[in-house]
Design a protein around this motif. Structure first.
Motif, PDB file in Angstrom:
ATOM      1  N   GLY A 142     -21.613 -39.302  39.307  1.00 59.60           N
ATOM      2  CA  GLY A 142     -21.449 -39.065  40.736  1.00 59.60           C
ATOM      3  C   GLY A 142     -20.838 -40.263  41.440  1.00 59.60           C
ATOM      4  O   GLY A 142     -20.533 -40.200  42.629  1.00 59.60           O
TER       5      GLY A 142
ATOM      6  N   TYR B 112     -17.514 -38.583  41.111  1.00 57.57           N
ATOM      7  CA  TYR B 112     -17.973 -37.777  42.254  1.00 57.57           C
ATOM      8  C   TYR B 112     -18.489 -36.402  41.808  1.00 57.57           C
ATOM      9  O   TYR B 112     -18.235 -35.390  42.447  1.00 57.57           O
ATOM     10  CB  TYR B 112     -16.840 -37.580  43.252  1.00 57.57           C
ATOM     11  CG  TYR B 112     -16.338 -38.830  43.933  1.00 57.57           C
ATOM     12  CD1 TYR B 112     -17.048 -39.423  44.975  1.00 57.57           C
ATOM     13  CD2 TYR B 112     -15.126 -39.405  43.563  1.00 57.57           C
ATOM     14  CE1 TYR B 112     -16.568 -40.553  45.622  1.00 57.57           C
ATOM     15  CE2 TYR B 112     -14.642 -40.545  44.206  1.00 57.57           C
ATOM     16  CZ  TYR B 112     -15.370 -41.111  45.238  1.00 57.57           C
ATOM     17  OH  TYR B 112     -14.887 -42.231  45.884  1.00 57.57           O
ATOM     18  N   ASN B 113     -19.191 -36.370  40.674  1.00 60.94           N
ATOM     19  CA  ASN B 113     -19.765 -35.117  40.161  1.00 60.94           C
ATOM     20  C   ASN B 113     -18.725 -34.032  39.904  1.00 60.94           C
ATOM     21  O   ASN B 113     -19.010 -32.839  40.045  1.00 60.94           O
ATOM     22  CB  ASN B 113     -20.859 -34.607  41.100  1.00 60.94           C
ATOM     23  CG  ASN B 113     -22.112 -35.451  41.007  1.00 60.94           C
ATOM     24  OD1 ASN B 113     -22.601 -35.740  39.920  1.00 60.94           O
ATOM     25  ND2 ASN B 113     -22.628 -35.869  42.146  1.00 60.94           N
TER      26      ASN B 113
ATOM     27  N   LYS C 294     -16.717 -36.354  49.204  1.00 64.65           N
ATOM     28  CA  LYS C 294     -18.055 -35.756  49.157  1.00 64.65           C
ATOM     29  C   LYS C 294     -18.904 -36.312  50.288  1.00 64.65           C
ATOM     30  O   LYS C 294     -18.541 -37.308  50.932  1.00 64.65           O
ATOM     31  CB  LYS C 294     -18.746 -36.019  47.810  1.00 64.65           C
ATOM     32  CG  LYS C 294     -19.284 -37.427  47.624  1.00 64.65           C
ATOM     33  CD  LYS C 294     -20.151 -37.532  46.362  1.00 64.65           C
ATOM     34  CE  LYS C 294     -20.792 -38.921  46.266  1.00 64.65           C
ATOM     35  NZ  LYS C 294     -21.661 -39.054  45.074  1.00 64.65           N
TER      36      LYS C 294
ATOM     37  N   SER D 192     -28.642 -34.479  42.919  1.00 74.11           N
ATOM     38  CA  SER D 192     -28.254 -35.504  41.950  1.00 74.11           C
ATOM     39  C   SER D 192     -29.344 -36.548  41.741  1.00 74.11           C
ATOM     40  O   SER D 192     -29.159 -37.495  40.976  1.00 74.11           O
ATOM     41  CB  SER D 192     -26.963 -36.194  42.392  1.00 74.11           C
ATOM     42  OG  SER D 192     -27.089 -36.725  43.698  1.00 74.11           O
TER      43      SER D 192
ATOM     44  N   GLU E 175     -26.080 -33.693  47.452  1.00 70.58           N
ATOM     45  CA  GLU E 175     -24.650 -33.917  47.660  1.00 70.58           C
ATOM     46  C   GLU E 175     -23.935 -32.621  48.003  1.00 70.58           C
ATOM     47  O   GLU E 175     -24.265 -31.561  47.480  1.00 70.58           O
ATOM     48  CB  GLU E 175     -24.026 -34.526  46.401  1.00 70.58           C
ATOM     49  CG  GLU E 175     -24.655 -35.844  46.023  1.00 70.58           C
ATOM     50  CD  GLU E 175     -23.876 -36.607  44.964  1.00 70.58           C
ATOM     51  OE1 GLU E 175     -22.662 -36.351  44.815  1.00 70.58           O
ATOM     52  OE2 GLU E 175     -24.477 -37.471  44.306  1.00 70.58           O
TER      53      GLU E 175
ATOM     54  N   LYS F 200     -19.290 -31.124  37.371  1.00 70.62           N
ATOM     55  CA  LYS F 200     -18.972 -31.890  36.168  1.00 70.62           C
ATOM     56  C   LYS F 200     -18.488 -30.970  35.058  1.00 70.62           C
ATOM     57  O   LYS F 200     -17.596 -31.322  34.285  1.00 70.62           O
ATOM     58  CB  LYS F 200     -20.201 -32.675  35.706  1.00 70.62           C
ATOM     59  CG  LYS F 200     -20.582 -33.854  36.589  1.00 70.62           C
ATOM     60  CD  LYS F 200     -21.737 -34.631  35.966  1.00 70.62           C
ATOM     61  CE  LYS F 200     -22.148 -35.815  36.831  1.00 70.62           C
ATOM     62  NZ  LYS F 200     -23.245 -36.595  36.200  1.00 70.62           N
TER      63      LYS F 200
ATOM     64  N   ASN G 299     -27.264 -32.050  38.758  1.00 72.17           N
ATOM     65  CA  ASN G 299     -25.806 -32.162  38.889  1.00 72.17           C
ATOM     66  C   ASN G 299     -25.113 -32.177  37.531  1.00 72.17           C
ATOM     67  O   ASN G 299     -23.893 -32.059  37.440  1.00 72.17           O
ATOM     68  CB  ASN G 299     -25.425 -33.403  39.693  1.00 72.17           C
ATOM     69  CG  ASN G 299     -25.934 -34.689  39.075  1.00 72.17           C
ATOM     70  OD1 ASN G 299     -27.046 -34.761  38.579  1.00 72.17           O
ATOM     71  ND2 ASN G 299     -25.130 -35.726  39.122  1.00 72.17           N
TER      72      ASN G 299
END
Length: 271
Positions: A48, A70-71, A151, A180, A186, A194, A220
């Protein structure tokens, strides 16, 4: 001569998985990853974190593939220093966070845009940056609302996050919301994860998805672990995640990635 991990791909989450509770990557994990790569495997990270936050760990690892950041919102090649793929938040989300700040002022709200972090609302969790030496911006420039956002991170006590997660859609509408961490919720662009980024990576670099091993610790990571052929949850991971994935491994303080590579060598690899 065929190397034992030829065509296999190992993708690991960072915090709570590859990184231990003291913020370090153990020598056991580093050596195991190097062995995996020396034996023909390809290694990368799905986190993330943003570019510079991931860089200080990536530089010490044999990361040959682009990294998922950022995932899943961004894929970045640290070798070529270029973005491979990137998505941005929908504009209506910008108005949504104003509502969250108005209705739940105790929550922290962070905006991630153009590799910068803007603190839209402070709480005790937004102070973590000062301890790590990262630059963040507490003054929100007017032009930020016209820029592309990557995000939004909402922070608060675990009980607050539990309630917000459960009732978010009823209060604020449907978004791509992911948990997360105990204290982190988030909002990322629609259709991203992902797992989605991993599929993009496999397609772009001609990787065999049937030979992907993924490791994670929180919700996440769910899509990543389910889409990978071998998805592992660390034993310190989220209980919901643990119940939904097939494979388990040691905790992040007990060299989880080294154990996964050892398991792969004993149970899957045929040379």
């Amino acid at each position: 001569m065929i190397k034992k991990f030829e065509k296999y791909v190992l993708i690991t989450d960072m915090d709570g998985t590859l990184i231990d509770s003291k913020g370090n990557i153990s020598e056991e994990n580093i050596n195991a990853i190097r062995y995996f790569v020396e034996q023909g495997g390809k290694f990368t990270i799905a986190t993330g974190r943003m570019v510079e936050s991931a860089r200080r760990y990536v530089k010490d690892l044999p990361v040959e593939l682009p990294v998922i950041l950022y995932n899943g919102t961004k894929i970045f090649d640290f070798i070529k220093e270029e973005t491979i793929n990137e998505y941005f938040l929908e504009d209506e989300i910008k108005e949504l966070i104003k509502e969250i700040k108005k209705n739940q002022s105790s929550l922290g709200i962070e905006i991630y845009a153009e590799e910068n972090v803007y603190i839209f609302n402070s709480c005790r969790f937004t102070e973590r940056f000062s301890k790590k030496g990262y630059e963040v911006f507490y003054k929100i420039p007017n032009e930020l609302w016209e820029r592309k956002w990557t995000k939004i991170l909402i922070l608060g006590e675990e009980e607050e996050m539990d309630v917000l997660e459960e009732h978010f859609e009823d209060c604020y509408g449907k978004t791509n919301l992911i948990r997360s961490g105990e204290n982190y919720l988030e909002i990322i662009p629609k259709g991203t994860s992902k797992g989605h980024a991993m599929e993009h990576l496999c397609k772009s670099f001609n990787l065999d998805i049937s030979k992907v091993i993924a490791v994670g610790d929180n919700m996440n990571d769910l899509e990543l672990l389910l889409k990978a052929s071998y998805g592992f949850c660390v034993e310190n991971g989220n209980k919901k995640l643990m119940n939904q994935v097939k494979y388990k491994t040691k905790c992040n303080d007990n060299h989880a990635i080294a154990h996964v590579i050892e398991w792969l060598e004993k149970n899957i690899v045929k040379v």
